[in-house]
Design a protein around this motif. Structure first.
Motif, PDB file in Angstrom:
ATOM      1  N   ASP A 191       0.808  -1.215   0.000  1.00 48.05           N
ATOM      2  CA  ASP A 191       0.000   0.000   0.000  1.00 48.05           C
ATOM      3  C   ASP A 191       0.846   1.272   0.000  1.00 48.05           C
ATOM      4  O   ASP A 191       0.324   2.378   0.065  1.00 48.05           O
ATOM      5  N   ARG A 192       2.170   1.116  -0.060  1.00 53.05           N
ATOM      6  CA  ARG A 192       3.134   2.219  -0.119  1.00 53.05           C
ATOM      7  C   ARG A 192       3.087   3.134   1.112  1.00 53.05           C
ATOM      8  O   ARG A 192       3.533   4.278   1.064  1.00 53.05           O
ATOM      9  N   GLN A 193       2.559   2.617   2.184  1.00 53.64           N
ATOM     10  CA  GLN A 193       2.621   3.314   3.462  1.00 53.64           C
ATOM     11  C   GLN A 193       3.772   2.745   4.279  1.00 53.64           C
ATOM     12  O   GLN A 193       4.193   1.602   4.083  1.00 53.64           O
ATOM     13  N   LEU A 194       4.305   3.537   5.211  1.00 58.43           N
ATOM     14  CA  LEU A 194       5.366   3.053   6.065  1.00 58.43           C
ATOM     15  C   LEU A 194       4.834   2.023   7.062  1.00 58.43           C
ATOM     16  O   LEU A 194       3.612   1.790   7.138  1.00 58.43           O
ATOM     17  N   VAL A 195       5.737   1.425   7.812  1.00 61.07           N
ATOM     18  CA  VAL A 195       5.373   0.516   8.901  1.00 61.07           C
ATOM     19  C   VAL A 195       5.952   1.142  10.167  1.00 61.07           C
ATOM     20  O   VAL A 195       7.065   0.837  10.594  1.00 61.07           O
ATOM     21  N   VAL A 196       5.197   2.038  10.759  1.00 59.01           N
ATOM     22  CA  VAL A 196       5.682   2.864  11.860  1.00 59.01           C
ATOM     23  C   VAL A 196       4.574   3.029  12.886  1.00 59.01           C
ATOM     24  O   VAL A 196       3.458   3.432  12.547  1.00 59.01           O
ATOM     25  N   GLY A 197       4.875   2.701  14.143  1.00 59.62           N
ATOM     26  CA  GLY A 197       3.887   2.920  15.188  1.00 59.62           C
ATOM     27  C   GLY A 197       3.956   1.874  16.276  1.00 59.62           C
ATOM     28  O   GLY A 197       4.901   1.082  16.362  1.00 59.62           O
ATOM     29  N   ALA A 198       2.931   1.865  17.113  1.00 58.03           N
ATOM     30  CA  ALA A 198       2.858   0.936  18.239  1.00 58.03           C
ATOM     31  C   ALA A 198       2.341  -0.412  17.769  1.00 58.03           C
ATOM     32  O   ALA A 198       1.445  -0.497  16.928  1.00 58.03           O
ATOM     33  N   ALA A 199       2.899  -1.475  18.324  1.00 51.02           N
ATOM     34  CA  ALA A 199       2.450  -2.820  17.998  1.00 51.02           C
ATOM     35  C   ALA A 199       1.122  -3.103  18.698  1.00 51.02           C
ATOM     36  O   ALA A 199       0.964  -2.781  19.878  1.00 51.02           O
ATOM     37  N   PRO A 200       0.171  -3.699  17.994  1.00 53.06           N
ATOM     38  CA  PRO A 200      -1.081  -4.070  18.662  1.00 53.06           C
ATOM     39  C   PRO A 200      -0.857  -5.274  19.576  1.00 53.06           C
ATOM     40  O   PRO A 200      -0.068  -6.172  19.262  1.00 53.06           O
ATOM     41  N   MET A 201      -1.500  -5.284  20.697  1.00 59.55           N
ATOM     42  CA  MET A 201      -1.518  -6.420  21.612  1.00 59.55           C
ATOM     43  C   MET A 201      -0.206  -6.650  22.364  1.00 59.55           C
ATOM     44  O   MET A 201      -0.111  -7.563  23.172  1.00 59.55           O
ATOM     45  N   ILE A 202       0.833  -5.837  22.093  1.00 61.20           N
ATOM     46  CA  ILE A 202       2.095  -5.994  22.823  1.00 61.20           C
ATOM     47  C   ILE A 202       2.486  -4.621  23.349  1.00 61.20           C
ATOM     48  O   ILE A 202       3.032  -3.788  22.611  1.00 61.20           O
ATOM     49  N   ALA A 203       2.210  -4.365  24.598  1.00 56.08           N
ATOM     50  CA  ALA A 203       2.515  -3.061  25.185  1.00 56.08           C
ATOM     51  C   ALA A 203       4.020  -2.830  25.219  1.00 56.08           C
ATOM     52  O   ALA A 203       4.795  -3.728  25.546  1.00 56.08           O
ATOM     53  N   GLY A 204       4.421  -1.620  24.866  1.00 56.77           N
ATOM     54  CA  GLY A 204       5.827  -1.247  24.931  1.00 56.77           C
ATOM     55  C   GLY A 204       6.631  -1.541  23.685  1.00 56.77           C
ATOM     56  O   GLY A 204       7.820  -1.217  23.637  1.00 56.77           O
ATOM     57  N   LEU A 205       6.021  -2.152  22.662  1.00 61.23           N
ATOM     58  CA  LEU A 205       6.739  -2.472  21.430  1.00 61.23           C
ATOM     59  C   LEU A 205       6.334  -1.499  20.329  1.00 61.23           C
ATOM     60  O   LEU A 205       5.148  -1.282  20.077  1.00 61.23           O
ATOM     61  N   TYR A 206       7.339  -0.940  19.663  1.00 62.29           N
ATOM     62  CA  TYR A 206       7.122   0.006  18.564  1.00 62.29           C
ATOM     63  C   TYR A 206       7.958  -0.442  17.369  1.00 62.29           C
ATOM     64  O   TYR A 206       8.997  -1.095  17.528  1.00 62.29           O
ATOM     65  N   VAL A 207       7.493  -0.077  16.194  1.00 63.28           N
ATOM     66  CA  VAL A 207       8.180  -0.450  14.956  1.00 63.28           C
ATOM     67  C   VAL A 207       8.465   0.810  14.162  1.00 63.28           C
ATOM     68  O   VAL A 207       7.611   1.700  14.047  1.00 63.28           O
ATOM     69  N   ALA A 208       9.671   0.889  13.607  1.00 55.07           N
ATOM     70  CA  ALA A 208      10.044   1.997  12.724  1.00 55.07           C
ATOM     71  C   ALA A 208      10.705   1.404  11.496  1.00 55.07           C
ATOM     72  O   ALA A 208      11.902   1.099  11.499  1.00 55.07           O
ATOM     73  N   SER A 209       9.897   1.192  10.439  1.00 50.10           N
ATOM     74  CA  SER A 209      10.424   0.522   9.253  1.00 50.10           C
ATOM     75  C   SER A 209       9.530   0.829   8.057  1.00 50.10           C
ATOM     76  O   SER A 209       8.706   1.735   8.082  1.00 50.10           O
ATOM     77  N   GLY A 210       9.694   0.037   6.975  1.00 51.44           N
ATOM     78  CA  GLY A 210       8.843   0.164   5.799  1.00 51.44           C
ATOM     79  C   GLY A 210       8.994   1.477   5.069  1.00 51.44           C
ATOM     80  O   GLY A 210       8.016   2.156   4.780  1.00 51.44           O
TER      81      GLY A 210
END
Length: 407
Positions: free
Chosen positions: A327-346
């Motif tokens: 979808d040409r969107q980034l993969v950035v933000g808070a992980a669902p269902m796992i508190a304290g995990l964030y992703v900065a990629s895509g």
């Protein structure tokens, strides 16, 4: 809370930007960056590093604009050159693609981004290597720039370290989760480090840390590549970035030569599980390890725009993985269902452009501040349960790169 309870996995441009943002807001003493090799030694140092604000998506425009602010802050703070070259971006196209240029100029105007239409002589003064007959219209965005990606990333880290951030050469084997929230990480040497916040900024390798947590990330590493010509007088050092949407090509100055890339019709894509830690010897396509076949494939479109391609030698070829999403969107933000995990990629081939914005967004989410852009379009879990290594999904990510026309 332990001494270093915010762990950033990955010292590339996104990890460095997150560390800098957190340090700017007084959290530096809590941040530890874990990088298995040298900072910015992976895909970051292989980037063409165009920094362009003109985009189709308003949220991505905001991310890129923040990167420009971040660079200005760094330059003032460090009092040094971080490799930024503001040469402007020239978008040139034949009459058949006039509507594309008009749309870009309209988007820019709506967001306060300066632009001006140039006649052919004015355009050629900024890119004398272009064939005059290859375009009919040109619009110029004077504030666009490119940067030396290694200098930018390491400047971010140095500024973060000055505010208390620490960096450690360690390889993360897995993220440890306990009862719905992160506990910490397990390192390749068997040690464990506890943490209340983990940022997965592992770039092309991010799914290797995420899939086993039940969080497949909707992205795959696709081959990004470019060539650098031999130096020649037709390539001014202050020449403009050039974007040719009709043939999906781009170029920028490179120390008296020309750095250029073309969007291949069928980009090579990799299973992230096959990527080595050190990209130095990695090739996406063993049958075309040096990119000659791909350059020949695109030469029929590129040569009429860049006639010197037929006579100049190629001095360098660089390739590396860039995470693309269907979808040409980034993969950035808070992980669902796992508190304290964030992703900065895509990054979709624009990681350097988006770095400052990604750092700010992740920093705001961690601090509980109102995000400056809507994080939903880039939500890491937006695709739900799926196999990110399935051939049809990898093909969809490769197709997203094939269709890219902006910087």
């Amino acid at each position: 809370m332990n001494e270093r309870d915010i762990l950033i996995v990955g010292g590339g441009i996104f990890g460095a930007a997150v560390a800098y943002e957190l340090a700017r807001h007084g959290l530096g003493e809590r941040v530890l960056v874990l990088e298995r090799l040298q900072p910015a030694a992976g895909a970051t140092s292989r980037a063409a590093a165009l920094l362009t604000m003109v985009r189709d998506d308003p949220g991505q425009i905001a991310l890129a604009r923040q990167t420009f602010r971040t660079m200005a802050e760094l330059e003032q703070e460090l009092g040094e050159d971080i490799g930024r070259r503001t040469v402007g971006a020239l978008h040139a196209a034949p009459a058949s693609h006039l509507a594309v240029l008009q749309a870009r100029a309209e988007v820019a105007a709506a967001h306060g981004i300066a632009s001006t239409w140039l006649d052919k002589a004015e355009a050629l003064a900024r890119a004398p290597w272009l064939a005059p007959e290859s375009f009919d219209h040109a619009v110029f965005f004077p504030d666009e720039c490119y940067v030396e990606p290694y200098l930018f990333a390491t400047a971010l880290l140095r500024a973060a370290i000055a505010r208390g951030v620490r960096c450690e050469a360690s390889e993360v084997k897995r993220v440890v989760v306990d009862t719905g929230r992160v506990w910490g990480v397990e390192l390749a040497d068997g040690r464990r480090r506890a943490a209340s916040v983990i940022v997965n900024a592992a770039g092309a390798w991010a799914n290797r840390l995420s899939v086993d947590l039940g969080l497949p990330l909707p992205m795959a590493p696709v081959r990004s590549q470019y060539w650098i010509s031999e130096p020649a007088p037709i390539f001014p050092r202050d020449g403009a970035i050039v974007l040719l949407p009709a043939i999906r090509a781009y170029a920028r100055p490179e120390v008296g030569a020309l750095l250029f890339g073309i969007r291949e019709r069928q980009p090579a894509v990799a299973d992230a599980r096959t990527l080595p830690a050190d990209l130095a010897g990695f090739v996406f396509d063993p049958d075309d390890a040096d990119g000659w076949a791909n350059l020949a494939e695109g030469a029929d479109e590129l040569a009429p725009c860049f006639p010197a391609l037929n006579t100049l030698g190629i001095a360098h070829y660089l390739t590396g993985p860039s995470n693309y999403t269907p979808d040409r969107q980034l993969v950035v933000g808070a992980a669902p269902m796992i508190a304290g995990l964030y992703v900065a990629s895509g990054c979709n081939g624009s990681g350097i452009s988006f770095a400052g914005g990604v750092g700010r967004l992740i920093g705001e989410l961690i601090r509980g501040a109102a995000p400056f852009v809507d994080p939903q379009p880039s939500a890491p879990g937006r695709r739900g349960a799926f196999d990110p290594y399935a051939p049809d999904f990898l093909a969809a990510c490769a197709a997203a790169r094939a269709g890219k026309t902006s910087g």
